[in-house]
Design a protein around this motif. Structure first.
Motif, PDB file in Angstrom:
ATOM      1  N   HIS A 109      -1.152   3.312  11.486  1.00  0.00           N
ATOM      2  CA  HIS A 109      -1.833   2.049  11.166  1.00  0.00           C
ATOM      3  C   HIS A 109      -2.661   2.181   9.894  1.00  0.00           C
ATOM      4  O   HIS A 109      -2.533   1.376   8.969  1.00  0.00           O
ATOM      5  N   HIS A 110      -3.530   3.197   9.863  1.00  0.00           N
ATOM      6  CA  HIS A 110      -4.412   3.339   8.700  1.00  0.00           C
ATOM      7  C   HIS A 110      -3.609   3.681   7.446  1.00  0.00           C
ATOM      8  O   HIS A 110      -3.874   3.161   6.362  1.00  0.00           O
ATOM      9  N   LEU A 168      -1.783   0.613   6.098  1.00  0.00           N
ATOM     10  CA  LEU A 168      -2.683  -0.343   5.440  1.00  0.00           C
ATOM     11  C   LEU A 168      -3.123   0.179   4.071  1.00  0.00           C
ATOM     12  O   LEU A 168      -3.233  -0.575   3.114  1.00  0.00           O
ATOM     13  N   ASP A 169      -3.338   1.480   3.992  1.00  0.00           N
ATOM     14  CA  ASP A 169      -3.849   2.053   2.738  1.00  0.00           C
ATOM     15  C   ASP A 169      -2.749   2.365   1.724  1.00  0.00           C
ATOM     16  O   ASP A 169      -3.010   2.393   0.525  1.00  0.00           O
ATOM     17  N   LYS A 179      -6.374  -5.281   2.497  1.00  0.00           N
ATOM     18  CA  LYS A 179      -7.777  -5.297   2.915  1.00  0.00           C
ATOM     19  C   LYS A 179      -8.437  -6.644   2.603  1.00  0.00           C
ATOM     20  O   LYS A 179      -9.657  -6.740   2.571  1.00  0.00           O
ATOM     21  N   LYS A 206      -9.126 -10.596   3.525  1.00  0.00           N
ATOM     22  CA  LYS A 206      -9.112 -11.442   4.718  1.00  0.00           C
ATOM     23  C   LYS A 206      -8.027 -12.507   4.584  1.00  0.00           C
ATOM     24  O   LYS A 206      -7.940 -13.195   3.566  1.00  0.00           O
ATOM     25  N   PRO A 230       0.650  -1.521  12.065  1.00  0.00           N
ATOM     26  CA  PRO A 230      -0.753  -1.917  12.249  1.00  0.00           C
ATOM     27  C   PRO A 230      -0.891  -3.235  13.009  1.00  0.00           C
ATOM     28  O   PRO A 230      -0.044  -4.128  12.885  1.00  0.00           O
ATOM     29  N   SER A 280      -2.850  -5.525  12.353  1.00  0.00           N
ATOM     30  CA  SER A 280      -2.980  -6.619  11.378  1.00  0.00           C
ATOM     31  C   SER A 280      -1.626  -7.081  10.872  1.00  0.00           C
ATOM     32  O   SER A 280      -1.544  -8.063  10.142  1.00  0.00           O
ATOM     33  N   ASP A 318     -12.894  -7.699  11.021  1.00  0.00           N
ATOM     34  CA  ASP A 318     -12.873  -6.328  10.487  1.00  0.00           C
ATOM     35  C   ASP A 318     -12.553  -5.317  11.583  1.00  0.00           C
ATOM     36  O   ASP A 318     -11.793  -4.367  11.372  1.00  0.00           O
ATOM     37  N   HIS A 358      -8.814  -5.640  12.393  1.00  0.00           N
ATOM     38  CA  HIS A 358      -7.886  -5.311  11.304  1.00  0.00           C
ATOM     39  C   HIS A 358      -8.048  -3.890  10.792  1.00  0.00           C
ATOM     40  O   HIS A 358      -7.078  -3.267  10.376  1.00  0.00           O
ATOM     41  N   TYR A 359      -9.274  -3.390  10.786  1.00  0.00           N
ATOM     42  CA  TYR A 359      -9.491  -2.076  10.175  1.00  0.00           C
ATOM     43  C   TYR A 359      -9.986  -1.029  11.173  1.00  0.00           C
ATOM     44  O   TYR A 359     -10.195   0.121  10.823  1.00  0.00           O
ATOM     45  N   SER A 402     -14.657   0.370  16.058  1.00  0.00           N
ATOM     46  CA  SER A 402     -14.873   0.319  14.603  1.00  0.00           C
ATOM     47  C   SER A 402     -14.875   1.745  14.042  1.00  0.00           C
ATOM     48  O   SER A 402     -15.186   2.704  14.775  1.00  0.00           O
TER      49      SER A 402
END
Ligand code: GLA
Length: 729
Positions: free
Chosen positions: A313-314, A317-318, A327, A329, A568, A570, A625, A628-629, A651
């Motif tokens: 996931h991370h 996204l990155d 990143k 919205k 992810p 998101s 946040d 999604h993150y 988080s």
């Protein structure tokens, strides 16, 4: 240094923060795999290549002169066909002499900072600051064919990517018959294979089974990824859980015919191959030409399937999703499909927008039915001109009306398709895919356009460009509602028809690339009859993908959980619809475990429902946040637990937790505790609704006590969420 080469041992080490991957150049230039697992110190790994004495039936290279070394048995870095290794091979090249013996040996290597692009293919990226890449050059001495093995290490993530570039360095044309992206020889079969399967409106059912002797595989030969299998699999310890144990996840950044094969040989050693499905694949290389395989992403985790998923996931996204959206919205949208299907006009859409605005929704998406003569699914795909009569004016006027209400505007496309009943088909019947002399099958009354052709792509691009540039379009839903049969292109010569399927995918990527570059501000959402093309290749262009045409929240649990193994949260397109099962609150909670949006006629909501929707919209912003993150934890599995589905988001700083439970059936045991992993054991968490304060350690080891909540819950589909926030004691 993530990548090191030890010349005295001719050993390559690829280290991430959690893992070590190692291989060596053995006698006669054979590349022998040594290790992929938890991080180990710099030590002699060479003893790992021993897998028993070869038996008489295993071919042996006399020049090596070692009793234990046979290519039939040794763990090999990139296995090839016909040179003694009888297991499934990553590469098979038919050379000018007509045989398909392929025998690669080490030539040289280089280590560079950053990550090179893969020509024409989506791939994970790096700005040069994090990744390191190893390129190993190998050659087949007889054909002159070279294979460059590419490894990029993302040290901070526990991720490695692989692909192969095959170059014809000989003087005669050759044909690739297999060209996988990655090969991984593991020492023992005491692992389970985890993957997902499905069908239309029932995607991503998770399955887990022990490895067996023989070949087990997931694949597609549908031209697209398809909902039937996904280009993802994990090999996990047999006792691995969501939070504990070793898991190796493999995912292809590819949207076409793929194969993930695992062969367990008679010695109990598994070999994993990941790449383009060799069925229906041939690729001719003239001297000097090269072919690049799509990328395989490998994640290593010691924190079970959950740890593996969170890494994917991370990392995606990155380093995979479009950076301008990953990143940022995203707008909260309402889509017209389940609200109106084909039955809409401009006024109805404006009425939707008006109601939606009052609820706090930010974008209206006009789905299928706005173009050409499209008033049902029998016609007009390919005729991308605005039906101004239906919309009651130009597109720009309609968009302006919606914008004036304070909503942005999105539009649906199905660029790869053509209906026989369309002006485009009448003008260019040969643009629809069909092998010479065959009759075309129809699926949803449509054919697939030959995206291998530049003239076809140019025409569709121009049609799309003309429409999109005439109005203030902020979002495109890119749909794809059939798979490919009778594959063939009118332009490819017979000896290149085997290239069709891969060229199709390259054509789709090219068109997506052109559209997203021409309109970089536009948010692209992919879709393929729901989640029929949910893959990392698509994620490169679109940060979100419609997960399923099934919007029933109970069914959605397994669909979204299965997708979350690799993709992810998101990215999981999820909407609240008018589907009758469960109440609105549960629909909202399930859609929040995804992109969140609406797909219903907002005029039909009761006042009570409108209040609920306003609350959900507020939650969407409040938790954006975190959802999604943050870190996603699957707590109970909807495919294993018949009663309860539970998940949580934590988080990154562990100061906030959102726990959700959906009751699928009334559980027989009312005493219900749920341990919450991933918290800060030293923190104190306050339940926002009740004010109760819990120790992080206690929540992790004793759990939330849900006995009271679940005692009086009757009715399938009841749900609850608990928001915990860290505070000073
Ligand atoms: C597919 C999509 C739906 C909708 C229809 C329109 O089925 O998955 O969401 O867009 O096409 O025809």
């Amino acid at each position: 240094m993530a990548i090191t080469y030890l010349p005295e041992k001719q050993l390559f080490r690829l280290d991430t923060k959690t893992s070590t991957y190692a291989f060596t150049v053995y006698k006669e230039g054979y590349l022998v795999h040594l290790y992929y697992g938890a991080k180990v110190p710099d030590t002699d790994l060479s003893y790992l290549m021993f897998r028993g004495w070869f038996d008489e039936l295993s071919p042996r290279n006399p020049k090596v002169g070692e009793r234990f070394f046979s290519t039939d048995i040794a763990p090999l870095e990139y296995s090839t066909n016909g040179a003694g290794d009888m297991r499934i091979s990553a590469l098979s090249v038919r050379g000018g002499a007509g045989d398909s013996v392929t025998d690669l040996r080490y030539v040289s290597h280089k280590i560079t900072k950053g990550k090179p692009k893969l020509p024409g293919l989506p791939a994970t990226y790096d700005d040069g600051s994090q990744a390191e890449t190893l390129e190993v050059e190998t050659v087949d001495a007889v054909t002159g064919v070279k294979a460059y093995l590419l490894y990029t290490v993302f040290e901070d993530y526990g991720v490695m990517t692989r692909s192969a570039r095959i170059e014809n360095g000989g003087s005669a044309p050759v044909t690739l018959e297999r060209a996988y992206s990655a090969c991984l020889d593991l020492p023992t079969m005491d692992r389970d294979m985890v993957h997902v399967y499905g069908r239309w409106a029932k995607e991503n059912t998770t399955v887990r089974h022990p490895l067996q002797h023989g070949i087990q595989c997931v694949q597609s030969k549908r031209g697209m990824t398809g909902p039937n299998h996904n280009p993802f699999l994990a090999l996990v310890d047999q006792d691995a859980t969501e939070e504990r144990g070793e898991a190796i996840g493999v995912n292809l950044v590819y949207s076409g015919n793929f194969a993930l094969d695992v062969e367990v040989d008679t010695r109990g050693c598994p070999r994993l191959l990941a790449g383009i499905n060799p069925t229906d694949f041939r690729w001719k290389l003239e001297p000097g030409e090269s072919f690049t395989s799509p990328e395989a992403v490998l994640v290593y985790s010691q924190e079970g399937l959950g740890g593996m998923s969170r890494t994917f996931h991370h990392f995606y996204l990155d380093h995979l999703c479009p950076p301008q959206w990953a990143k940022k919205k995203r707008p909260l949208l309402i889509n017209s499909w389940e609200a109106a299907f084909f039955d809409f006009d401009g006024d109805k859409l404006v009425a939707f927008a008006k109601e939606a605005k009052e609820l706090g929704i930010e974008m209206l998406v006009m789905d299928d039915g706005w173009f050409g003569d499209r008033h049902d699914d029998f016609r007009a795909l390919g005729d991308w001109t605005v039906n101004e009569e239906k919309l009651g004016g130009t597109l720009s006027q309609l968009v302006q009306r919606v914008n004036d209400l304070g909503l942005s505007f999105g539009i649906w496309y199905e660029p790869e398709m053509i209906n026989p009943d369309s002006d485009l088909y009448r003008a260019h019947p040969d643009w629809a895919i069909c092998a010479p002399g065959r009759e075309k099958s129809l699926s949803r009354n449509q054919c697939v356009l030959d995206m291998t052709r530049k003239d076809v792509r140019d025409c569709i691009f121009q049609q799309m460009y003309d429409v999109i540039s005439q109005a203030n379009i902020a979002y495109i839903k890119w749909d794809c509602n059939r798979h490919i049969s009778e594959a063939g292109s009118a332009l490819l010569p017979p000896d290149r028809q085997g290239e069709f399927f891969h060229r199709y995918v390259l054509g789709v990527y090219d068109l997506m690339d052109r559209i997203t570059k021409a309109f970089p501000h536009i948010l692209l959402e992919n879709c393929s009859s729901g989640g029929g093309r949910f893959d990392a290749g698509m994620l490169y262009y679109s940060p979100q993908i419609w997960a399923s045409d099934c919007t029933d929240p109970i069914e959605r649990l397994s669909i979204q959980f299965g997708a979350s193994l690799c993709y992810p949260i998101s990215s999981l397109g999820a909407h609240v619809s008018a589907n009758p099962r469960t109440g609105l609150a549960t629909k909202g909670r399930v859609a929040l475990c995804g992109t969140f949006g609406y797909e219903l006629d907002p005029r039909k909501l009761t006042e009570e429902e409108r209040e609920l929707v306003r609350g959900q919209v507020a939650d969407y912003h409040k938790y954006y946040d975190l959802l999604h993150y943050g870190d996603f934890y699957r707590l109970t599995s909807p495919t294993e637990d018949p009663y309860l589905c539970r998940w949580q988001f934590v988080s990154p700083d562990k100061k906030e937790v959102l726990f959700t439970q959906v009751i699928m059936r009334q559980p027989p045991a009312v005493c219900q505790f749920q341990k919450l992993p991933g918290l800060d054991p030293d923190a104190w968490y306050r339940d926002e609704a009740t004010g109760a304060v819990y120790s992080g350690a206690l929540l992790m080891h004793a759990g939330l006590n849900l006995s009271a909540e679940n005692e009086f819950v009757y009715g399938d589909g009841a749900s609850l969420s608990i928001h915990l926030v860290a505070q000073d004691r």
